[in-house]
Design a protein around this motif. Structure first.
Motif, PDB file in Angstrom:
ATOM      1  N   LEU A  79      -7.742  26.154  25.250  1.00  0.00           N
ATOM      2  CA  LEU A  79      -6.469  26.897  25.185  1.00  0.00           C
ATOM      3  C   LEU A  79      -6.310  27.723  23.898  1.00  0.00           C
ATOM      4  CD1 LEU A  79      -3.557  24.747  26.666  1.00  0.00           C
ATOM      5  CD2 LEU A  79      -4.313  26.992  27.406  1.00  0.00           C
ATOM      6  N   PRO A  80      -6.674  27.159  22.727  1.00  0.00           N
ATOM      7  CA  PRO A  80      -6.510  27.949  21.503  1.00  0.00           C
ATOM      8  C   PRO A  80      -7.334  29.236  21.516  1.00  0.00           C
ATOM      9  CG  PRO A  80      -6.807  25.633  20.982  1.00  0.00           C
ATOM     10  CD  PRO A  80      -7.086  25.777  22.439  1.00  0.00           C
ATOM     11  N   LEU A  81      -8.367  29.311  22.368  1.00  0.00           N
ATOM     12  CA  LEU A  81      -9.181  30.523  22.434  1.00  0.00           C
ATOM     13  C   LEU A  81      -8.682  31.483  23.527  1.00  0.00           C
ATOM     14  CD1 LEU A  81     -12.702  28.838  22.201  1.00  0.00           C
ATOM     15  CD2 LEU A  81     -11.343  29.814  20.351  1.00  0.00           C
ATOM     16  N   THR A  82      -7.669  31.040  24.255  1.00  0.00           N
ATOM     17  CA  THR A  82      -7.148  31.853  25.352  1.00  0.00           C
ATOM     18  C   THR A  82      -6.389  33.053  24.781  1.00  0.00           C
ATOM     19  OG1 THR A  82      -6.906  29.834  26.620  1.00  0.00           O
ATOM     20  CG2 THR A  82      -5.671  31.732  27.404  1.00  0.00           C
ATOM     21  N   PRO A  83      -6.545  34.236  25.383  1.00  0.00           N
ATOM     22  CA  PRO A  83      -5.829  35.405  24.856  1.00  0.00           C
ATOM     23  C   PRO A  83      -4.311  35.168  24.807  1.00  0.00           C
ATOM     24  CG  PRO A  83      -7.424  36.049  26.537  1.00  0.00           C
ATOM     25  CD  PRO A  83      -7.406  34.545  26.514  1.00  0.00           C
ATOM     26  N   VAL A 102      -2.005  35.793  27.804  1.00  0.00           N
ATOM     27  CA  VAL A 102      -2.090  34.795  28.883  1.00  0.00           C
ATOM     28  C   VAL A 102      -1.198  33.596  28.537  1.00  0.00           C
ATOM     29  CG1 VAL A 102      -3.632  33.240  30.165  1.00  0.00           C
ATOM     30  CG2 VAL A 102      -4.426  35.518  29.497  1.00  0.00           C
ATOM     31  N   ILE A 103      -1.306  33.141  27.291  1.00  0.00           N
ATOM     32  CA  ILE A 103      -0.453  32.026  26.840  1.00  0.00           C
ATOM     33  C   ILE A 103       1.017  32.418  27.006  1.00  0.00           C
ATOM     34  CG2 ILE A 103       0.243  30.641  24.822  1.00  0.00           C
ATOM     35  CD1 ILE A 103      -2.518  29.864  25.531  1.00  0.00           C
ATOM     36  N   TYR A 113       4.154  26.426  19.566  1.00  0.00           N
ATOM     37  CA  TYR A 113       4.982  25.634  20.481  1.00  0.00           C
ATOM     38  C   TYR A 113       4.479  25.785  21.920  1.00  0.00           C
ATOM     39  CZ  TYR A 113       9.123  23.875  22.914  1.00  0.00           C
ATOM     40  OH  TYR A 113       9.968  23.166  23.736  1.00  0.00           O
ATOM     41  N   SER A 114       4.138  27.027  22.302  1.00  0.00           N
ATOM     42  CA  SER A 114       3.706  27.287  23.682  1.00  0.00           C
ATOM     43  C   SER A 114       2.396  26.570  23.999  1.00  0.00           C
ATOM     44  CB  SER A 114       3.526  28.785  23.906  1.00  0.00           C
ATOM     45  OG  SER A 114       4.737  29.440  23.685  1.00  0.00           O
ATOM     46  N   VAL A 115       1.454  26.587  23.069  1.00  0.00           N
ATOM     47  CA  VAL A 115       0.174  25.906  23.313  1.00  0.00           C
ATOM     48  C   VAL A 115       0.419  24.409  23.504  1.00  0.00           C
ATOM     49  CG1 VAL A 115      -2.057  25.291  22.300  1.00  0.00           C
ATOM     50  CG2 VAL A 115      -1.254  27.647  22.186  1.00  0.00           C
TER      51      VAL A 115
END
Ligand SMILES: Cc1cc2nc3c(=O)[nH]c(=O)nc-3n(C[C@H](O)[C@H](O)[C@H](O)COP(=O)(O)OP(=O)(O)OC[C@H]3O[C@@H](n4cnc5c(N)ncnc54)[C@H](O)[C@@H]3O)c2cc1C
Length: 299
Positions: free
Chosen positions: A12-16, A19-20, A276-278
């Motif tokens: 997830l931390p590598l997700t653009p 997208v997040i 917060y979103s991640v």
């Protein structure tokens, strides 16, 4: 969580960021205070209280911490002006805890004093274990001067029973949650059942001592246990409240309200939405696959 979900969560931390942002929309009230206030108004119309959070954490300059303090005071003014049923939640690392504890405490005191004048209440969120002692210390110092401040305790921490016993003796106002940060096994319970058992143990200690508790969970097992404890202790709805996060299990939230329980929704807004979103997406059991497909451009 299966292996695939674990993998997606790890990435997830590598997700653009777009997208997040797309998938995290339900968890965030908006970018501005006006959007936050509109969201609270909608919740209030459902007989639900709110606690507004100005998104942000881990600031490392005094100017940023002061800006966060001033925004919190604007939130309190907005709540008063618009007669919203909401208090405010703060993260101490956003108010300078990692810069200088005394400076942070002064910022918190200023916010709590503003809230006191407005007849409102301030909740201090709990962050990762590296700041637990400092957070409790600042809370206690502010609580010695003001009665309109409460703290959060995380049931996954092994130390929490001792913390709760002290807080219960002081009849502190406590939000009890499982805890969201990834903590080492030496200091934190890791099994789902262990955390649930500790949550129930801590909840009993607090409620039996007469503390006002914000029962913050979406877990059906904990919700059932909490309702049973509240019944066994013959508590009135004024002696506790349930709390949930914006965007999480709204249908369950409405059921609890219709049963006559007080409910408060954590309502975050602001431009610092990413961390917060991640955290929210990592907890969403059905999100991993959707995020993965979106990254790969699948429908
Ligand atoms: C009001 C409030 C304030 C909080 N404050 C703090 C704090 O200060 N410090 C801290 O460390 N933690 C805080 N938390 C987070 C908390 O520690 C947990 O991480 C979070 O609430 C999930 O735990 P749970 O008890 O709901 O149980 P879980 O087992 O995680 O969730 C139970 C069920 O709820 C649903 N669910 C949970 N999360 C999501 C999600 N993101 N998206 C979709 N469905 C979901 C799922 O159906 C899941 O099976 C807070 C939580 C709440 C509700």
């Amino acid at each position: 969580m299966n292996l695939f979900d674990h993998l997606v969560v790890a990435f997830l931390p590598l997700t653009p960021k777009p997208v997040i942002a797309y998938f995290a929309k339900p968890y965030i009230a908006g970018a501005t205070l006006d959007e936050g206030a509109d969201c609270v108004r909608r919740l209030n119309a459902e007989n639900t209280m709110a606690t507004i959070d100005v998104l942000g954490e881990d600031v490392f300059t005094r100017d940023e911490a002061i800006a966060a303090r001033e925004e919190c005071k604007r939130v309190l003014a907005k709540i008063t002006q618009q007669k919203l049923d909401s208090n405010i939640s703060l993260k101490l690392t956003q108010l300078g805890l990692k810069i200088d504890k005394t400076f942070c405490q002064a910022n918190v005191e200023e916010i709590v004093a503003s809230a006191k004048t407005a007849g409102n209440f301030v909740r201090i969120d709990m962050e990762d274990h590296t700041v637990t002692d400092d957070t409790l210390e600042v809370f206690r110092a502010v609580k010695n001067k003001y009665d309109n401040v409460g703290i959060v305790i995380q049931a996954y921490l092994k130390r929490s029973e001792e913390d709760v016993r002290h807080l219960a003796a002081e009849r502190a106002n406590v939000r009890l949650c499982k805890g969201i940060y990834v903590e080492p096994a030496e200091i934190a319970f890791k099994g789902r059942r262990e955390v649930q058992q500790n949550y129930v143990r801590l909840l009993k200690i607090l409620l039996e001592a007469g503390s006002y508790v914000g029962i913050a969970t979406h877990d059906d097992i904990l919700l059932s246990s909490a309702r049973q404890i509240v019944m066994d202790l013959k508590l009135t709805p004024q002696q506790y409240e349930f709390q949930m996060l914006l965007g999480v299990r709204p249908e369950r939230r409405r059921e609890l309200v219709s049963e006559g329980h007080r409910m408060r929704v954590y309502t975050p807004y602001g431009s610092h939405w990413y961390a917060y979103s991640v955290r929210r997406l990592k907890e969403n059991p059905s999100m991993a696959g959707h995020v993965f497909k979106a990254i790969l451009g699948f429908k």
